[in-house]
Design an enzyme around this catalytic site. Structure first.
Site, PDB file in Angstrom:
ATOM      1  N   SER A 140       0.669  -1.143   0.097  1.00 30.28           N
ATOM      2  CA  SER A 140      -0.186  -0.156   0.003  1.00 30.28           C
ATOM      3  C   SER A 140       0.924   1.248   0.257  1.00 30.28           C
ATOM      4  O   SER A 140       1.960   1.290   0.524  1.00 30.28           O
ATOM      5  CB  SER A 140      -1.024  -0.126   1.237  1.00 30.28           C
ATOM      6  N   TYR A 154      -2.155  -0.538  10.160  1.00 29.67           N
ATOM      7  CA  TYR A 154      -2.237  -1.005   8.815  1.00 29.67           C
ATOM      8  C   TYR A 154      -0.917  -0.804   7.841  1.00 29.67           C
ATOM      9  O   TYR A 154      -0.420  -1.549   7.432  1.00 29.67           O
ATOM     10  CB  TYR A 154      -3.317  -0.346   7.988  1.00 29.67           C
TER      11      TYR A 154
END
Length: 250
Positions: A140, A154
């Site tokens: 990501s 995350y």
């Protein structure tokens, strides 16, 4: 020449979108996720639309690590060989540290890193035996720097996944292995995992995002921001911004 591609987390979101894109390119698919009814529906759809491909589906909870190995091996036995494995399954339910949400952060860390490690182990077991294959890990843009609030855990898991992928890539380069490793850094793509995120700059729809992901995977590059514009220059800047500036952005 068609390839056989295994995708985890294929019942929705990016996994489902990439399955459609790869099917349209004539590839055989090994699709797994927890929700088998959605996988069955996707299999029916793809085989009806693309008569020249084979789609095999299996139930898989990536947090059941022994099941990961069993399912990957079963897919290998189905097709005889697996050409590409995409480690895509993940969750995005992190919370700010110290706010009583340890369970959410622990689950995020376990699924996005430990279970991704299990998938990479299972993939590499197959690829080493074949002496070929392409491992793709979905990281990501949030992995580029430490991120605040709900993204902290995350982003850290995705940074760990990216480091794991790079370390493996360096090892394979050192040994002159034909096995390839690609790391993707998606920006905001409008899937269920981030539907509650209020601030999503430069967000794109699933089809646009998945087309960009498949294009990046097939480019042969080792690391790719997707979509490339504007996330490549944004990623470049994020790595270099002072923390006070970063704090004002999120």
């Amino acid at each position: 020449m068609s390839s056989t591609i295994l995708i985890t987390g294929a019942s929705s979101g990016l996994g489902e979108g990439m399955a459609r894109e790869f099917a349209a390119r004539g590839n055989n698919l090994a699709l797994c996720a927890r929700r088998t009814e959605r996988l069955d529906a996707l299999k029916t759809e793809l085989e009806a639309s693309h008569a020249n491909i084979t789609v095999s589906v299996r139930a898989l909870d990536v947090d059941n690590h022994s099941q990961v190995f069993d399912v990957f091996r079963a897919f290998r036995d189905d097709f005889g060989t697996i050409d590409r494995i995409i480690v895509n399954a993940g969750v995005g339910m992190g919370r700010p540290l110290g706010t009583g949400q340890f369970d959410a952060n622990r689950q995020t860390a376990e699924t996005n890193f430990v279970s991704a490690l299990a998938q990479m182990e299972a993939a590499m077991e197959i690829f080493r035996a074949q002496n070929h294959g392409h491992l793709v890990t979905v990281s990501s843009v949030s992995a580029v720097r430490g991120m605040p609030s709900n993204i902290t855990t995350y982003g850290a898991t995705k940074a760990g996944l990216a480091a794991l992928s790079e370390g493996l890539r360096v090892e394979l380069t050192r040994t002159k292995s034909p096995i390839r490793v690609t790391t993707l850094y998606p920006g905001y793509i409008n899937t269920a995992i981030n539907e509650k995120v209020k601030n999503k700059p430069f967000a794109v729809d699933v089809r646009t995002g998945c087309k960009a992901m498949v294009k990046a995977i097939e480019s042969g590059k080792k690391e790719c921001y997707v979509p490339s514009w504007p996330w490549s220059p944004i990623g470049f800047l994020l790595k270099r911004l002072p923390e006070p500036v970063l704090a004002k952005m999120f």
